[in-house]
Design an enzyme around this catalytic site. Structure first.
Site, PDB file in Angstrom:
ATOM      1  CG  ASP A  75       0.023  -0.214   2.529  1.00  0.00           C
ATOM      2  OD1 ASP A  75       0.241  -0.746   3.175  1.00  0.00           O
ATOM      3  OD2 ASP A  75      -1.061   0.970   3.466  1.00  0.00           O
ATOM      4  CD  GLU A 140       4.140   0.705   7.222  1.00  0.00           C
ATOM      5  OE1 GLU A 140       5.270   1.467   8.273  1.00  0.00           O
ATOM      6  OE2 GLU A 140       3.804   1.864   6.245  1.00  0.00           O
TER       7      GLU A 140
END
Length: 402
Positions: A75, A140
Site C-alpha cells: 500500500d 502499513e
C-alpha cells in the site's frame, strides 16, 4: 516479465494504484511473480469495526528450517496534487535513469528488489536449503490495524515460525549502504486538557484562562529533558503537536483548551513508565503557584493513546553481520547501525523473531515525484542476494557446529 530485473518487477508493482486500503492489483501481481518462483501464496483479508477491510499476502518457499522472512507493504500514500507530478504517479516512467511513481522507494522498490534477488539466487543456486517467506500487508500506510500484526498472528496459528526477518523500508538517508536499522524508538501519544472559566477578556477577574495553565503544564512536559540517550538510542523527545481552544473570537477567554503531544522514546522507558513520569510532572506543575495571583491549582486531565509502540533493539549478531557484510561487499561501505526514525511494522515482527530493516534511499518517499535511481535498484538487489546467501551459510555453519 524478467523477474531477475528489478526495473521490470518494480514497474509492474508501481502500475497498481494501491493507495491504502485499496489492493489495486499489487498483491495479485506480487503473488503471480512469487508463484513463478515456486512460492505458495495465501491471501487473507482482515476486518475490524470502524476500519476498512484490508487484503494481505503470505507466501512461502520451502518447508524446513532455517526460515527467513522478508516483510513489507504494497500500500502507498495518496499521490497528493496529481497535476504537480512531472510523470504519472502510477506510470513507472523512467527519466534520466530514475523511475517515477508512488511507492518507488516506500516501499514497492524494496519488495521488487527482494523478488529479483530471490529470482537470481534461485537461477544460480536453486532454492535455499531452508525456507523463505514474504509477509506483505496492504495496511502499513493506514491505521495498521488489519495488516502485519494480524497477519503474523494468523501465520503463527498455521504453524509458521521464523528465525529472522528483514523489513524492506527505505533506511538509507543519502546513499545505498548508509544505514541498517537494528531497532526503533517507541511512540506514545497523549492529550492534555486544561479547564478554565469562559469570560470577557476585559474582565479577567471573572474568568480563568486555561491557556495560562496549559503553558505551565506544557513547559513541565518539555523541561527537563526526559533523558540523555544511550549507546544505541538518541535522547527521548517530546513534541507538542497541536493546541486547540475551538475559539475564533479575540475578545473571549475560552473555557477549555487541549494540547496533543507525541513522544519518541528509547529503551530507557516503557510506555507505562513514561506515562507515569509525565503524570508526575503534570501533577507537580499543576499544584505550584499559578500564573495569576489568587488562583488555585490548574484543573487538567491527561489521556494516553492505548495503541502505543514499544522501543526495541535487535541483538542477533548473526543476522546483523550477514546483512552488514552483504552491504559492505556490494557497496564498499560500512553501514551505520541505527535506531533513528519513526515506527515501522518491525515493532510487530520483533515479538516473533529478530528483525532488521534495510531498503532504498528514502529522500523522495511520500513526496510529489517520488522516484528511485535504477542504479539503486540494482545495488539493493545485489545486496539482498548476497544477504540471502550469507544468512543461509551462517545458519548451516551453526547447525554443523552443534
Amino acid at each position: 516479465m524478467k523477474l531477475t530485473d528489478p526495473t521490470q518487477t518494480l514497474a509492474a508493482l508501481i502500475r497498481c494504484p494501491s493507495v491504502t486500503p485499496e489492493e489495486g492489483g499489487a498483491l495479485t501481481t506480487l503473488g503471480d511473480m512469487l508463484g513463478q518462483l515456486g512460492f505458495t501464496n495465501d491471501r487473507v483479508t482482515f476486518s475490524e469495526e470502524g476500519t476498512a477491510d484490508v487484503e494481505n499476502l503470505y507466501s512461502r518457499l520451502g518447508s524446513s528450517g532455517p526460515h527467513l522472512m522478508f516483510a513489507g507493504h504494497t500500500d502507498v500514500v495518496p499521490v497528493g496534487d496529481k497535476e504537480a507530478w512531472t510523470q504519472g504517479p502510477f506510470s513507472a516512467e523512467i527519466v534520466d535513469g530514475e523511475m517515477y511513481g508512488r511507492g518507488a522507494v516506500d516501499m514497492k522498490g524494496g519488495i521488487a528488489c527482494f523478488v529479483s534477488a530471490l529470482a537470481r539466487y534461485i537461477e544460480r543456486r536453486g532454492a535455499p536449503e531452508g525456507s523463505v517467506s514474504l509477509l506483505i500487508t496492504g495496511d502499513e500506510e493506514g491505521p495498521s490495524v488489519n495488516g502485519t500484526e494480524k497477519l503474523l498472528g494468523y501465520a503463527k496459528t498455521k504453524g509458521e515460525q521464523w528465525d529472522a526477518a528483514v523489513v524492506g523500508e527505505p533506511t538509507n538517508p543519502e546513499q545505498m549502504g548508509d544505514m541498517i536499522k537494528i531497532g526503533r524508538r517507541g511512540s506514545l501519544s497523549g492529550t492534555l486538557t486544561v479547564e478554565g472559566i469562559q469570560g470577557h477578556v476585559a474582565y479577567p477577574h471573572l474568568a480563568d484562562n486555561p491557556l495560562r495553565g496549559l503553558i505551565k503544564l506544557a513547559d513541565a512536559l518539555l523541561d527537563p529533558p526526559l533523558d540523555a540517550g544511550n549507546e544505541r538510542f538518541p535522547p527521548s523527545n517530546l513534541e507538542i503537536t497541536s493546541i486547540d481552544t475551538g475559539n475564533a473570537a479575540t475578545n473571549v477567554i475560552p473555557a477549555r483548551t487541549t494540547a496533543r503531544f507525541n513522544i519518541r522514546f528509547n529503551d530507557i522507558w516503557t510506555a507505562e513508565s513514561l506515562a507515569n513520569e509525565l503524570r508526575s510532572r503534570l501533577e507537580r506543575a499543576a499544584g505550584e503557584a499559578g500564573l495569576r495571583p489568587g488562583r488555585g491549582p490548574v484543573r487538567y486531565s491527561v489521556e494516553f493513546d492505548a495503541r502505543s509502540s514499544p522501543s526495541f533493539l535487535t541483538r542477533d549478531n548473526a543476522l546483523i553481520e550477514a546483512l552488514s557484510d552483504a552491504v559492505a561487499e556490494a557497496t564498499g561501505k560500512t553501514p551505520a547501525l541505527s535506531t533513528t526514525g519513526g515506527t515501522s511494522d518491525a515493532r510487530f515482527i520483533k515479538d516473533y523473531c529478530p528483525v532488521v530493516e534495510f531498503g532504498l534511499v528514502g529522500k523522495t518517499m511520500h513526496m510529489v515525484d517520488e522516484r528511485v535511481a535504477l542504479s539503486d535498484l540494482e545495488s539493493l538487489t545485489g545486496i539482498y542476494e548476497l544477504f540471502i546467501e550469507r544468512w543461509f551459510e551462517r545458519r548451516a555453519s551453526e547447525t554443523e557446529a552443534r
